[in-house]
Motif scaffolding. Structure first.
Motif, PDB file in Angstrom:
ATOM      1  N   VAL A 165       0.864  -1.179   0.000  1.00 52.12           N
ATOM      2  CA  VAL A 165       0.000   0.000   0.000  1.00 52.12           C
ATOM      3  C   VAL A 165       0.901   1.229   0.000  1.00 52.12           C
ATOM      4  O   VAL A 165       1.702   1.415   0.921  1.00 52.12           O
ATOM      5  N   THR A 166       0.783   2.038  -1.041  1.00 53.57           N
ATOM      6  CA  THR A 166       1.601   3.244  -1.173  1.00 53.57           C
ATOM      7  C   THR A 166       0.760   4.473  -0.871  1.00 53.57           C
ATOM      8  O   THR A 166      -0.328   4.643  -1.425  1.00 53.57           O
ATOM      9  N   HIS A 215      -0.236  -5.972   4.317  1.00 50.69           N
ATOM     10  CA  HIS A 215       0.291  -5.167   3.218  1.00 50.69           C
ATOM     11  C   HIS A 215       1.494  -4.371   3.707  1.00 50.69           C
ATOM     12  O   HIS A 215       1.408  -3.681   4.734  1.00 50.69           O
ATOM     13  N   GLU A 216       2.601  -4.429   2.990  1.00 48.71           N
ATOM     14  CA  GLU A 216       3.711  -3.533   3.296  1.00 48.71           C
ATOM     15  C   GLU A 216       3.256  -2.097   3.067  1.00 48.71           C
ATOM     16  O   GLU A 216       2.632  -1.785   2.054  1.00 48.71           O
ATOM     17  N   LEU A 217       3.545  -1.203   4.030  1.00 46.59           N
ATOM     18  CA  LEU A 217       3.204   0.206   3.897  1.00 46.59           C
ATOM     19  C   LEU A 217       4.401   0.961   3.332  1.00 46.59           C
ATOM     20  O   LEU A 217       5.485   0.948   3.911  1.00 46.59           O
ATOM     21  N   ARG A 218       4.197   1.598   2.200  1.00 54.42           N
ATOM     22  CA  ARG A 218       5.234   2.419   1.587  1.00 54.42           C
ATOM     23  C   ARG A 218       4.810   3.879   1.657  1.00 54.42           C
ATOM     24  O   ARG A 218       3.753   4.242   1.150  1.00 54.42           O
ATOM     25  N   VAL A 219       5.639   4.693   2.272  1.00 49.24           N
ATOM     26  CA  VAL A 219       5.314   6.108   2.474  1.00 49.24           C
ATOM     27  C   VAL A 219       6.201   6.976   1.591  1.00 49.24           C
ATOM     28  O   VAL A 219       7.426   6.944   1.703  1.00 49.24           O
ATOM     29  N   LEU A 220       5.576   7.753   0.711  1.00 48.37           N
ATOM     30  CA  LEU A 220       6.273   8.780  -0.058  1.00 48.37           C
ATOM     31  C   LEU A 220       6.152  10.090   0.711  1.00 48.37           C
ATOM     32  O   LEU A 220       5.112  10.371   1.308  1.00 48.37           O
ATOM     33  N   THR A 221       7.203  10.904   0.731  1.00 43.25           N
ATOM     34  CA  THR A 221       7.129  12.210   1.380  1.00 43.25           C
ATOM     35  C   THR A 221       7.443  13.295   0.367  1.00 43.25           C
ATOM     36  O   THR A 221       8.113  13.061  -0.641  1.00 43.25           O
ATOM     37  N   CYS A 222       6.942  14.504   0.651  1.00 45.54           N
ATOM     38  CA  CYS A 222       7.097  15.598  -0.304  1.00 45.54           C
ATOM     39  C   CYS A 222       7.113  16.925   0.451  1.00 45.54           C
ATOM     40  O   CYS A 222       6.337  17.108   1.405  1.00 45.54           O
ATOM     41  N   VAL A 246      -0.172  11.079  -7.542  1.00 45.04           N
ATOM     42  CA  VAL A 246      -0.914  10.398  -8.607  1.00 45.04           C
ATOM     43  C   VAL A 246       0.034   9.566  -9.463  1.00 45.04           C
ATOM     44  O   VAL A 246      -0.225   8.384  -9.751  1.00 45.04           O
ATOM     45  N   ARG A 247       1.135  10.180  -9.855  1.00 47.53           N
ATOM     46  CA  ARG A 247       2.089   9.528 -10.760  1.00 47.53           C
ATOM     47  C   ARG A 247       2.702   8.271 -10.151  1.00 47.53           C
ATOM     48  O   ARG A 247       2.936   7.277 -10.849  1.00 47.53           O
ATOM     49  N   GLU A 248       2.944   8.289  -8.846  1.00 45.64           N
ATOM     50  CA  GLU A 248       3.627   7.171  -8.206  1.00 45.64           C
ATOM     51  C   GLU A 248       2.677   6.171  -7.556  1.00 45.64           C
ATOM     52  O   GLU A 248       3.093   5.305  -6.805  1.00 45.64           O
ATOM     53  N   GLY A 249       1.398   6.303  -7.858  1.00 42.63           N
ATOM     54  CA  GLY A 249       0.439   5.273  -7.465  1.00 42.63           C
ATOM     55  C   GLY A 249      -0.003   5.291  -6.028  1.00 42.63           C
ATOM     56  O   GLY A 249      -0.414   4.245  -5.480  1.00 42.63           O
ATOM     57  N   ALA A 250       0.028   6.445  -5.375  1.00 43.58           N
ATOM     58  CA  ALA A 250      -0.462   6.528  -3.999  1.00 43.58           C
ATOM     59  C   ALA A 250      -1.974   6.299  -3.975  1.00 43.58           C
ATOM     60  O   ALA A 250      -2.699   6.821  -4.826  1.00 43.58           O
ATOM     61  N   SER A 279      -8.532  -7.190   1.994  1.00 40.95           N
ATOM     62  CA  SER A 279      -8.376  -7.416   0.566  1.00 40.95           C
ATOM     63  C   SER A 279      -6.895  -7.560   0.219  1.00 40.95           C
ATOM     64  O   SER A 279      -6.036  -6.926   0.837  1.00 40.95           O
ATOM     65  N   ASP A 280      -6.597  -8.400  -0.783  1.00 42.27           N
ATOM     66  CA  ASP A 280      -5.204  -8.579  -1.196  1.00 42.27           C
ATOM     67  C   ASP A 280      -4.657  -7.350  -1.907  1.00 42.27           C
ATOM     68  O   ASP A 280      -3.446  -7.140  -1.948  1.00 42.27           O
ATOM     69  N   ARG A 281      -5.543  -6.541  -2.465  1.00 43.87           N
ATOM     70  CA  ARG A 281      -5.133  -5.313  -3.156  1.00 43.87           C
ATOM     71  C   ARG A 281      -5.992  -4.165  -2.648  1.00 43.87           C
ATOM     72  O   ARG A 281      -7.221  -4.279  -2.568  1.00 43.87           O
ATOM     73  N   VAL A 282      -5.354  -3.067  -2.278  1.00 42.89           N
ATOM     74  CA  VAL A 282      -6.071  -1.904  -1.758  1.00 42.89           C
ATOM     75  C   VAL A 282      -5.992  -0.779  -2.777  1.00 42.89           C
ATOM     76  O   VAL A 282      -4.905  -0.418  -3.241  1.00 42.89           O
ATOM     77  N   THR A 283      -7.145  -0.226  -3.134  1.00 38.88           N
ATOM     78  CA  THR A 283      -7.199   0.864  -4.101  1.00 38.88           C
ATOM     79  C   THR A 283      -7.761   2.119  -3.443  1.00 38.88           C
ATOM     80  O   THR A 283      -8.390   2.066  -2.381  1.00 38.88           O
ATOM     81  N   ALA A 284      -7.545   3.241  -4.108  1.00 35.38           N
ATOM     82  CA  ALA A 284      -8.083   4.507  -3.621  1.00 35.38           C
ATOM     83  C   ALA A 284      -9.608   4.456  -3.558  1.00 35.38           C
ATOM     84  O   ALA A 284     -10.224   4.958  -2.604  1.00 35.38           O
ATOM     85  N   VAL A 285     -10.217   3.847  -4.546  1.00 37.76           N
ATOM     86  CA  VAL A 285     -11.685   3.749  -4.581  1.00 37.76           C
ATOM     87  C   VAL A 285     -12.196   2.937  -3.399  1.00 37.76           C
ATOM     88  O   VAL A 285     -13.192   3.302  -2.755  1.00 37.76           O
ATOM     89  N   GLN A 286     -11.522   1.834  -3.085  1.00 40.18           N
ATOM     90  CA  GLN A 286     -11.934   1.023  -1.935  1.00 40.18           C
ATOM     91  C   GLN A 286     -11.872   1.826  -0.636  1.00 40.18           C
ATOM     92  O   GLN A 286     -12.767   1.745   0.207  1.00 40.18           O
ATOM     93  N   LEU A 287     -10.796   2.582  -0.465  1.00 39.73           N
ATOM     94  CA  LEU A 287     -10.627   3.361   0.767  1.00 39.73           C
ATOM     95  C   LEU A 287     -11.728   4.394   0.915  1.00 39.73           C
ATOM     96  O   LEU A 287     -12.375   4.486   1.971  1.00 39.73           O
ATOM     97  N   SER A 288     -11.978   5.176  -0.125  1.00 40.41           N
ATOM     98  CA  SER A 288     -12.999   6.223  -0.028  1.00 40.41           C
ATOM     99  C   SER A 288     -14.394   5.613   0.121  1.00 40.41           C
ATOM    100  O   SER A 288     -15.234   6.148   0.861  1.00 40.41           O
TER     101      SER A 288
END
Length: 421
Positions: free
Chosen positions: A40-41, A78-85, A102-106, A345-354
Motif C-alpha cells: 500500500v503506497t 500489506h507492506e506500507l510504503r510512504v512517499l514524502t514531499c 498520482v504519478r507514483e500510485g499513492a 483485501s489482497d489489493r487496496v485501491t483509492a476507490v476502496q478506501l474512499s
C-alpha cells in the motif's frame, strides 16, 4: 542422467518451489510482511525550510509509523510504503506533490499539511485519491468529498478559543494572518465570544512571514486594555516572533495600571516545543490560554504513539510527540490502518478506501478523538466547513512550563461553528 531421474528431479524442484510459494503467500517465511498481498503506497507532505509555517515532523512521523507497522507485519499483511514531499508553502509546491502522488500510485494522502487546498485537491479528486487526516488548515479539507478530516480544523480551534477567552478576558485583540484563510478567523472567534455574551474581538491583520511585529503588538496591547485584557495571536510558526515583539514593548505600554494583559493562542501556533524553547517555566507563555484539538501531550492516550517514536524515531529530532502536526499524522495513520483492515483485501485501491470511509467504517483512536465516521449523517454541515465530523476541542493552559488541561475532557463546539457567519 537417465530420463526417469531427470523427471524425478524436476518434480522435486517443482514441488519445493510450490511449497515455498505457499509459505510466502501465508506470510510464514522469516521477514515476510505482506505475503501475496500487494504493498500500500501513500504520501505525506508538509512544508519544510520555508519562511512561514514548517511541519517537518509530519512526514518524519509517517516514516516512523511505516517502520513500526511493517515490523509488525504491515497493514493487514500489506507492506506500507510512504512517499514524502516538501509542499514548500506554495501553490506550485502543493500541486507538484499532489501530481507526484498520482504519478507514483499513492492510494491516499495521509496526515499532511498545506494551506493550498485548491492547488492539491484538484489533482487528487481527478485521480480519486482520498485525503485522510490533513492538518485542517485549508478550507478545501472541509469541502471536498474526498477529504476525511480527523479534527475540526482552524474553525473549531478558533471558535473554541473564543469560548475559552470569554470566561477569562474582558477585551480581546486578535492578531492573525492577512490571508484568505486568516480573513475567516475573526468571525469564528467572535462566534465563541458571543456564546458568553462577550463583545467582538479587535481584528488586527498581519503579514504572515514578517521578521517582527512591533506595530501590531503595540496596537493589540493598547486595544485589549490593562484590566482583564487578552491578546491572542494565531500566526503559525511566526507566533513566537509576534510574542517576542510583544515582550519587547516599553514597560509603560505593557502595564499602565499595575495589571498585565494575558496572552493566548491555539495549538499549532503555540505548543509544548515552543514553550520548551522559550524557557519552560520561565517562558513568556507561562499562564497563557491555549485551545487544542486533542488531549494534552502528557495524557496517557498518547502512550502508543510515544512508544513507536521511541523505538522507531528515537534519533530523529523532527518527531516531537508534543507537536500538533506529529499528533495529527499519528491519528491519520491510525485511520488508514483500521480502514485497510476493514477491507481484508489482497489489493487496496483509492476507490476502496474512499468507499469504506463514505459507508461508515468506524475509527477508534484510543481516546485521542471521539469515534470518527464520515457518513453523511455524521457531517456537521457548517457553512464553509461541511465535512467536519470531529467538533471537539480541549481547553489548556501553560502552568510551570507545561501545557496542561484547564478543564478535563473535550468541549463540543459544533453549535458555535454553525453559528459563525
Amino acid at each position: 542422467m537417465t530420463g526417469r531421474r531427470l523427471t524425478s528431479l524436476i518434480a522435486y524442484v517443482t514441488t519445493a518451489a510450490t511449497g515455498v510459494s505457499l509459505l510466502t503467500g501465508c506470510g510464514v517465511l522469516p521477514g515476510a510482511t505482506g505475503g501475496s498481498r500487494e504493498p500500500v503506497t501513500v504520501m505525506t507532505w508538509a512544508p519544510d525550510q520555508t519562511r512561514a509555517t514548517n511541519m517537518p515532523g509530519m512526514p518524519a512521523m509517517a516514516q516512523a509509523y511505516a517502520r513500526w507497522v511493517n515490523s509488525q507485519g504491515g497493514l493487514d499483511g500489506h507492506e506500507l510504503r510512504v512517499l514524502t514531499c516538501n509542499e514548500q508553502n506554495t501553490t506550485a509546491g502543493a500541486a507538484a506533490c499532489a501530481r507526484r502522488a498520482v504519478r507514483e500510485g499513492a492510494v491516499a494522502v495521509v496526515g499532511s499539511y498545506s494551506q493550498n487546498g485548491r492547488a492539491f485537491m484538484a489533482p487528487l479528486e481527478a485521480a480519486g485519491i482520498p485525503y485522510i487526516g490533513g492538518y485542517g488548515i485549508s478550507e478545501d479539507e472541509f469541502t471536498s468529498p474526498l477529504s476525511y478530516p480527523v479534527n475540526g480544523g482552524q474553525a473549531s480551534l478558533i471558535a473554541g478559543h473564543g469560548m475559552q477567552l470569554a470566561a477569562g478576558c474582558r477585551k480581546v485583540s486578535l492578531v492573525r494572518p492577512d490571508t484568505i484563510a486568516g480573513d475567516k478567523l475573526p468571525d469564528l472567534l467572535n462566534s465563541g465570544l458571543r456564546k458568553a455574551s462577550h463583545r467582538k474581538a479587535i481584528d488586527i491583520p498581519a503579514v504572515e512571514d514578517a521578521a517582527e511585529y512591533t506595530e501590531q503588538a503595540d496596537r493589540a496591547r493598547a486595544r485589549a486594555g490593562d484590566e482583564g485584557g487578552c491578546v491572542t495571536a494565531v500566526l503559525g510558526e511566526r507566533t513566537q516572533t509576534f510574542f517576542d515583539s510583544f515582550r519587547r514593548l516599553p514597560e509603560e505600554e505593557k502595564d499602565k495600571d499595575g495589571s498585565t494583559v494575558r496572552i493566548s493562542s491555539v495549538l499549532g501556533s503555540v505548543g509544548q516545543p515552543l514553550i520548551d524553547r522559550t524557557g519552560g517555566a520561565h517562558s513568556p507563555f507561562e499562564g497563557a490560554f491555549v485551545t487544542g484539538w486533542y488531549p494534552d501531550a502528557d495524557d496517557g492516550s498518547w502512550a502508543p504513539m510515544r512508544k513507536v517514536i521511541k523505538e522507531h524515531a528515537f534519533v530523529d529530532n523532527r518527531v516531537d510527540p508534543s507537536d500538533a502536526g506529529v499528533q495529527t499524522t499519528w491519528i491519520a495513520y491510525t485511520v488508514l490502518k483500521q480502514v485497510v483492515e476493514s477491507l481484508d483485501s489482497d489489493r487496496v485501491t483509492a476507490v476502496q478506501l474512499s468507499h469504506a470511509l463514505d459507508n461508515g467504517v468506524r475509527i477508534d483512536t484510543g481516546g485521542l478523538t471521539p469515534a470518527l465516521r464520515w457518513r453523511y449523517d455524521d457531517l456537521l454541515g457548517a457553512p464553509g466547513f461541511p465535512r467536519i465530523v470531529n467538533h471537539d476541542v480541549t481547553f489548556q493552559v501553560v502552568r510551570q512550563g507545561r501545557l496542561v488541561a484547564q478543564k478535563p475532557g473535550f468541549v463540543d463546539v459544533g453549535e458555535t461553528v454553525l453559528a459563525a457567519p
